[in-house]
Motif scaffolding. Structure first.
Motif, short mmCIF file in Angstrom:
data_model
loop_
_atom_site.label_atom_id
_atom_site.label_comp_id
_atom_site.label_asym_id
_atom_site.label_seq_id
_atom_site.Cartn_x
_atom_site.Cartn_y
_atom_site.Cartn_z
N ALA A 160 0.84 -1.21 0.00
CA ALA A 160 0.00 0.00 0.00
C ALA A 160 0.87 1.25 0.00
CB ALA A 160 -0.94 -0.01 1.21
N SER A 161 1.95 1.21 0.75
CA SER A 161 2.86 2.36 0.80
C SER A 161 3.49 2.61 -0.56
CB SER A 161 3.95 2.11 1.85
OG SER A 161 4.86 3.16 1.86
N ALA A 162 3.93 1.52 -1.21
CA ALA A 162 4.53 1.66 -2.55
C ALA A 162 3.51 2.19 -3.54
CB ALA A 162 5.08 0.31 -3.02
N MET A 163 2.28 1.70 -3.46
CA MET A 163 1.24 2.16 -4.37
C MET A 163 0.89 3.62 -4.10
SD MET A 163 -0.16 1.11 -6.93
CE MET A 163 -1.54 0.77 -7.93
N GLN A 164 0.86 3.98 -2.83
CA GLN A 164 0.56 5.37 -2.49
C GLN A 164 1.64 6.30 -3.02
OE1 GLN A 164 0.20 6.11 1.71
NE2 GLN A 164 -0.90 8.02 1.39
N THR A 165 2.90 5.89 -2.90
CA THR A 165 4.00 6.69 -3.43
C THR A 165 3.86 6.82 -4.94
OG1 THR A 165 5.47 5.98 -1.66
CG2 THR A 165 6.51 6.81 -3.65
N GLY A 166 3.57 5.72 -5.61
CA GLY A 166 3.38 5.75 -7.06
C GLY A 166 2.23 6.64 -7.47
N THR A 167 1.14 6.57 -6.72
CA THR A 167 -0.02 7.41 -7.01
C THR A 167 0.33 8.88 -6.85
OG1 THR A 167 -1.51 5.64 -6.31
CG2 THR A 167 -2.42 7.86 -6.38
N SER A 168 1.10 9.18 -5.82
CA SER A 168 1.53 10.58 -5.60
C SER A 168 2.37 11.06 -6.78
CB SER A 168 2.33 10.70 -4.31
OG SER A 168 1.52 10.44 -3.20
N ASP A 169 3.25 10.19 -7.29
CA ASP A 169 4.08 10.56 -8.44
C ASP A 169 3.20 10.86 -9.65
OD1 ASP A 169 6.33 10.15 -6.90
OD2 ASP A 169 6.81 8.20 -7.78
N VAL A 170 2.23 10.01 -9.90
CA VAL A 170 1.32 10.22 -11.04
C VAL A 170 0.55 11.52 -10.86
CG1 VAL A 170 -0.74 9.33 -12.22
CG2 VAL A 170 1.12 7.77 -11.64
N ASN A 171 0.06 11.76 -9.65
CA ASN A 171 -0.70 12.99 -9.39
C ASN A 171 0.16 14.23 -9.60
OD1 ASN A 171 -3.03 11.59 -8.79
ND2 ASN A 171 -2.69 11.63 -6.59
N ARG A 172 1.41 14.19 -9.12
CA ARG A 172 2.30 15.35 -9.31
C ARG A 172 2.56 15.60 -10.80
NH1 ARG A 172 4.64 13.42 -4.60
NH2 ARG A 172 6.15 12.14 -5.70
N LYS A 173 2.79 14.52 -11.54
CA LYS A 173 3.03 14.67 -12.99
C LYS A 173 1.79 15.25 -13.66
CE LYS A 173 6.52 11.19 -13.86
NZ LYS A 173 7.56 11.95 -14.53
N ALA A 174 0.63 14.73 -13.31
CA ALA A 174 -0.61 15.22 -13.92
C ALA A 174 -0.81 16.71 -13.63
CB ALA A 174 -1.81 14.41 -13.42
N LEU A 175 -0.52 17.11 -12.42
CA LEU A 175 -0.65 18.53 -12.07
C LEU A 175 0.35 19.38 -12.86
CD1 LEU A 175 -2.00 20.67 -10.35
CD2 LEU A 175 -0.35 20.18 -8.55
N THR A 176 1.58 18.90 -12.96
CA THR A 176 2.60 19.62 -13.74
C THR A 176 2.17 19.74 -15.20
OG1 THR A 176 4.36 18.87 -12.27
CG2 THR A 176 5.02 19.57 -14.47
N PHE A 177 1.66 18.64 -15.75
CA PHE A 177 1.22 18.67 -17.14
C PHE A 177 0.05 19.62 -17.34
CE2 PHE A 177 2.87 14.06 -17.70
CZ PHE A 177 4.17 14.53 -17.79
N ALA A 178 -0.87 19.65 -16.39
CA ALA A 178 -2.01 20.57 -16.49
C ALA A 178 -1.52 22.01 -16.49
CB ALA A 178 -2.98 20.33 -15.35
N GLU A 179 -0.56 22.30 -15.63
CA GLU A 179 0.01 23.66 -15.60
C GLU A 179 0.66 24.01 -16.94
OE1 GLU A 179 2.37 24.73 -12.06
OE2 GLU A 179 1.50 22.94 -11.13
N GLU A 180 1.38 23.06 -17.51
CA GLU A 180 2.03 23.29 -18.80
C GLU A 180 0.99 23.55 -19.89
OE1 GLU A 180 4.50 19.87 -19.52
OE2 GLU A 180 5.90 20.39 -17.92
N GLN A 181 -0.11 22.81 -19.87
CA GLN A 181 -1.17 22.99 -20.86
C GLN A 181 -1.82 24.37 -20.74
OE1 GLN A 181 -1.86 20.97 -23.41
NE2 GLN A 181 -0.25 19.59 -22.72
N VAL A 182 -2.09 24.77 -19.52
CA VAL A 182 -2.70 26.09 -19.30
C VAL A 182 -1.74 27.19 -19.75
CG1 VAL A 182 -3.51 27.70 -17.52
CG2 VAL A 182 -4.26 25.31 -17.47
N ASP A 183 -0.47 27.03 -19.42
CA ASP A 183 0.53 28.02 -19.83
C ASP A 183 0.59 28.11 -21.35
OD1 ASP A 183 2.74 29.86 -19.23
OD2 ASP A 183 4.00 28.30 -20.16
#
Length: 127
Positions: free
Chosen positions: A47-70
């Motif tokens: 669960a810890s490994a999956m949570q870490t992985g999910t956090s990584d995906v969420n951070r990337k998605a947020l970064t990509f959204a910011e890039e798209q808006v920019d």
């Protein structure tokens, strides 16, 4: 009957058998608890490994959204400065082409990150 003895006495063999049975039951319980604790630990690690992985995906998605808006704001600024319809069409074509490339790269990146997270969780569950 001898003095000081009750009328009923438990044979020594029966006491030995009962003691061994209690010892065996205790060992079986201890073994069960060890296996249970290991299983819980594996689930927590997974669960810890999956949570870490999910956090990584969420951070990337947020970064990509910011890039798209920019990119959209930059495109809007270029469109406002366009002098004629030909320039507007050219800007729009370039923007759409660039966005398709960017979205493809981002989708691959998110997919790779999600796959790695699932693999890490599976490894944690196995070990």
């Amino acid at each position: 009957m001898a003095a000081g003895k009750s009328g009923f006495e438990i044979p020594e063999q029966m006491r030995d058998f009962a003691e061994k049975s209690v010892d065996q039951a205790r060992k079986a319980f201890d073994d069960f608890m060890n296996v249970t604790q290991q299983a819980v630990s594996k689930v927590e690690d997974s669960a810890s490994a999956m949570q870490t992985g999910t956090s990584d995906v969420n951070r990337k998605a947020l970064t990509f959204a910011e890039e798209q808006v920019d990119a959209a704001f930059k495109f809007a600024q270029e469109m406002v400065r366009a002098k004629d319809m030909e320039e507007i069409m050219s800007l729009q074509q370039g923007y759409l082409h660039k966005q398709m490339e960017t979205l493809g790269e981002q989708a691959r990146d998110i997919s790779d990150t999600a796959t790695k997270a699932a693999q890490d969780a599976a490894k944690s569950a196995k070990s």
